[in-house]
Design a protein around this motif. Sequence first.
Motif: not given
Length: 472
Positions: A98-118
């Motif tokens: 909690x509060x670490x670099x991975x946590x901060x970045x995950x809160x920016x993203x919210x979920x995995x996004x799926x695009x046609x090219x990855x």
Amino acid sequence: MPQRRSHVDPSAAQTELAVALSALRADLDAPVDFPAEALDEALSSPSPPPELDLRDVPFATLDPPGSRDLDQAFHLERAGRGYTVRYAIADVPGFVSPGGAVDVEARRRGQTLYAADGSIPLHPPVLSEDRASLLPDVDRPALVWTFGLDGDGTVVDTSLERALIRSRVQLEYAGAQDAVDRGEDGPVSLLPEIGRLRIAQERARGGASLNLPDEEVVRTDAGGYGIRRRSPLPVEEWNAQLSLMTGMAAASLMLEAEVGILRTMPRPDDAAFDTFRRQTAALGRPWTTGDYGDFLRDLDRTDPLTLPVLQAAATLFRGAGYVTFDGSTPTDTVQAAIAAPYAHATAPLRRLVDRWTLTICLAVSRGEAVPSWVRDSLADLPGLMQDSSQRASRLDAATVNAVEAALITPLVGSRVDATIIELRGERARIQLADPAVTASAPVPIDARPGDVIRLRVARADIGAGEIEFSLD
């Protein structure tokens, strides 16, 4: 991505499409690359210490072909007249500080996004596709739900523990369905039995499943892109019931503790039901009696008019959101389609909110206090998830629109047959069979849903994702 042969070969249209798909990432205003500190932390963070060794349990995973971010593994067995279901979830809370670099970045993203090219992952791939993923033949920490079911499929006992597991096999939907159809003894041999019992439980609750055909952008054998629409296999629906059962158990634990976050959806109002009844009557498949969930479950999936009915029913499944609570329970707790309180708890590698749900449920199961970081950040979650869901919806829609425009480009100036799915004033949503394209078009005055009409393809703009039809 799944492969299929398309009638569209690599061409100028496909080249233009590749450029348009690449541009979608920039237009989305979503983070793509991970900061160096997040990558370093994902690689070096210690694995959560297991409290139980379940490596002797032959877990299996069931996912789309080629998946690497494996959130769930299951093991099914008989227990007297009932069943024991173990459902292991990737222990993302144990890897992310909690509060670490991975946590901060995950809160920016919210979920995995799926695009046609990855994809644009929620977590660095070293976590989501390796260290935390429930890949086969490697030891992995997991949060394991154990359910005791009676002979009717009713949950009579639930527990949640942190454990070390070892999945034996990574199954794909088509192969698993073939194994079931052949009557093979294996990881999924009890899945139809348990899945059907859980569907019967859903029916008894008054729940409803829409089960619209998937609309996927796929790579063709020729190297281009196409659209594939397919109805979920029975094995996918049975597997989904295990996830729903887990989400309902998580909601129950959090409501008991009076702290948590629920996924809610209001029941359709009378006006929505009246509109849907009129639409089904116009399609010649009228809903006249019974619950709408029963009506949708009993539709003949081989009937060509089932798709327009399901498209019309989508208006009944709107308004889903999140509600947080701490210290008291909310007034509205039910997800109407499930007909029970429900929480997102089974996809922490790909969805932010699940990490909070699992952390709360583990603490409640242990009789421990919910961590302060969870309570302090609960109120932020609905907004974070709403923002990421909007990005995902924009990306999905823009991707499909661009691919459909590319598929239709070779047909500009020619005439095509289209089925009317839904009338919208002087226009309608239409479906082409080949290429598989859904679009808006003008229709004759006396047209009805289900009619097949003849249209001219007037224009296709790949960059804008636009198609224009005319009646002349």
